[in-house]
Design a protein around this motif. Structure first.
Motif, mmCIF file in Angstrom:
data_model
loop_
_atom_site.group_PDB
_atom_site.id
_atom_site.type_symbol
_atom_site.label_atom_id
_atom_site.label_comp_id
_atom_site.label_asym_id
_atom_site.label_seq_id
_atom_site.Cartn_x
_atom_site.Cartn_y
_atom_site.Cartn_z
ATOM 1 N N MET A 179 0.852 -1.176 0.000
ATOM 2 C CA MET A 179 0.000 0.000 0.000
ATOM 3 C C MET A 179 0.892 1.231 0.000
ATOM 4 N N ARG A 180 0.488 2.241 -0.745
ATOM 5 C CA ARG A 180 1.162 3.536 -0.678
ATOM 6 C C ARG A 180 0.095 4.592 -0.417
ATOM 7 N N TYR A 181 0.490 5.680 0.236
ATOM 8 C CA TYR A 181 -0.497 6.654 0.667
ATOM 9 C C TYR A 181 0.160 7.996 0.913
ATOM 10 N N ARG A 182 -0.667 9.050 0.885
ATOM 11 C CA ARG A 182 -0.222 10.392 1.255
ATOM 12 C C ARG A 182 -1.382 11.131 1.884
ATOM 13 N N VAL A 183 -1.039 12.111 2.730
ATOM 14 C CA VAL A 183 -2.041 12.906 3.438
ATOM 15 C C VAL A 183 -1.774 14.371 3.118
ATOM 16 N N ASP A 184 -2.808 15.071 2.688
ATOM 17 C CA ASP A 184 -2.726 16.506 2.404
ATOM 18 C C ASP A 184 -3.622 17.269 3.369
ATOM 19 N N VAL A 185 -3.174 18.456 3.757
ATOM 20 C CA VAL A 185 -4.010 19.408 4.490
ATOM 21 C C VAL A 185 -4.158 20.596 3.567
ATOM 22 N N ASP A 186 -5.411 20.932 3.255
ATOM 23 C CA ASP A 186 -5.692 21.884 2.174
ATOM 24 C C ASP A 186 -5.016 21.341 0.927
ATOM 25 N N THR A 187 -4.064 22.074 0.380
ATOM 26 C CA THR A 187 -3.357 21.595 -0.810
ATOM 27 C C THR A 187 -1.906 21.245 -0.509
ATOM 28 N N PHE A 226 6.285 12.868 7.966
ATOM 29 C CA PHE A 226 5.625 14.161 7.842
ATOM 30 C C PHE A 226 6.644 15.287 7.808
ATOM 31 N N THR A 227 6.184 16.452 7.308
ATOM 32 C CA THR A 227 7.024 17.640 7.270
ATOM 33 C C THR A 227 6.435 18.698 8.195
ATOM 34 N N PHE A 228 7.294 19.521 8.791
ATOM 35 C CA PHE A 228 6.803 20.604 9.632
ATOM 36 C C PHE A 228 6.074 21.646 8.789
ATOM 37 N N ARG A 229 6.466 21.791 7.522
ATOM 38 C CA ARG A 229 5.771 22.708 6.612
ATOM 39 C C ARG A 229 4.300 22.326 6.530
ATOM 40 N N GLY A 230 4.032 21.048 6.368
ATOM 41 C CA GLY A 230 2.662 20.570 6.296
ATOM 42 C C GLY A 230 1.907 20.759 7.597
ATOM 43 N N LEU A 231 2.572 20.510 8.709
ATOM 44 C CA LEU A 231 1.930 20.702 10.002
ATOM 45 C C LEU A 231 1.596 22.171 10.243
ATOM 46 N N GLY A 232 2.427 23.066 9.707
ATOM 47 C CA GLY A 232 2.149 24.501 9.818
ATOM 48 C C GLY A 232 0.845 24.862 9.132
ATOM 49 N N ALA A 233 0.592 24.263 7.962
ATOM 50 C CA ALA A 233 -0.659 24.505 7.243
ATOM 51 C C ALA A 233 -1.849 24.013 8.062
ATOM 52 N N ALA A 234 -1.697 22.849 8.686
ATOM 53 C CA ALA A 234 -2.771 22.300 9.516
ATOM 54 C C ALA A 234 -3.019 23.203 10.725
ATOM 55 N N SER A 241 -4.856 26.461 9.722
ATOM 56 C CA SER A 241 -6.264 26.181 9.444
ATOM 57 C C SER A 241 -7.041 25.946 10.730
ATOM 58 N N LEU A 242 -6.442 25.229 11.666
ATOM 59 C CA LEU A 242 -7.093 24.940 12.945
ATOM 60 C C LEU A 242 -7.309 26.220 13.751
ATOM 61 N N LEU A 243 -6.305 27.096 13.774
ATOM 62 C CA LEU A 243 -6.427 28.353 14.514
ATOM 63 C C LEU A 243 -7.463 29.291 13.897
ATOM 64 N N PRO A 269 -9.182 20.795 6.809
ATOM 65 C CA PRO A 269 -9.576 19.990 5.660
ATOM 66 C C PRO A 269 -8.430 19.041 5.295
ATOM 67 N N TYR A 270 -8.751 17.769 5.069
ATOM 68 C CA TYR A 270 -7.707 16.809 4.738
ATOM 69 C C TYR A 270 -8.123 15.940 3.556
ATOM 70 N N ARG A 271 -7.125 15.321 2.976
ATOM 71 C CA ARG A 271 -7.340 14.387 1.872
ATOM 72 C C ARG A 271 -6.326 13.261 2.036
ATOM 73 N N VAL A 272 -6.798 12.027 2.002
ATOM 74 C CA VAL A 272 -5.932 10.856 2.081
ATOM 75 C C VAL A 272 -6.109 10.098 0.782
ATOM 76 N N ARG A 273 -4.994 9.825 0.108
ATOM 77 C CA ARG A 273 -5.081 9.101 -1.165
ATOM 78 C C ARG A 273 -3.911 8.158 -1.324
ATOM 79 N N GLY A 274 -4.090 7.208 -2.193
ATOM 80 C CA GLY A 274 -3.043 6.232 -2.433
ATOM 81 C C GLY A 274 -3.579 5.056 -3.211
ATOM 82 N N ALA A 275 -2.941 3.909 -3.017
ATOM 83 C CA ALA A 275 -3.353 2.699 -3.716
ATOM 84 C C ALA A 275 -3.065 1.486 -2.843
#
Length: 133
Positions: A46-54, A82-90, A93-95, A101-107
């Motif tokens: 399985m492969r996967y990725r998680v996005d917050v916003d874009t 995970f990257t801290f850049r991505g966590l900053g976006a989350a 958005s939370l604040l 908003p999230y998106r999980v995709r993969g195969a």
């Protein structure tokens, strides 16, 4: 055979931080995978990725085979980087809105009595901090 296949359902059980670096870190995500089919699913990958916003927050690949019996469920542990850049976006958005908003995709590759094939998945949603209290 593909029409007889029903997609497994994953439910998040827990998330554990397993490492940190200057740019990000590693998590282990426990996912409860339910198999709605009458036959067992043997998943070699399985492969996967998680996005917050874009912004991509995390990505990973499960290289350990797992099996879920027909009509049953199993816990699958997913390594996630995970990257801290991505966590900053989350965090932003939370604040600002109280939601993320999230998106999980993969195969998911599965071997079944009706053949081996790869099923893409793509789920989007909103994490609402207020509903978690």
């Amino acid at each position: 055979g593909r029409t007889a296949f029903r997609e497994p359902v994953g439910t998040l059980r827990s998330v554990t931080v397993t490492g940190l670096s200057l740019t990000g870190g590693a998590l282990e995500v426990e996912l409860q995978v339910a198999n709605p089919n009458r036959f067992a699913l043997d998943a070699p990958g399985m492969r996967y990725r998680v996005d917050v916003d874009t912004v991509q927050v995390a990505a990973g690949e499960l290289e350990q085979r797992f099996r879920v019996a027909g009509g049953d469920s199993a816990v699958v542990r997913l390594p996630l980087q995970f990257t801290f850049r991505g966590l900053g976006a989350a965090g932003r958005s939370l604040l600002l809105s109280g939601t993320v908003p999230y998106r999980v995709r993969g195969a998911l590759t599965v071997s079944t009595p009706v053949g081996t094939f790869t099923h893409p998945f793509d789920r989007a949603g909103q994490f609402d901090a207020a509903s978690r209290r």
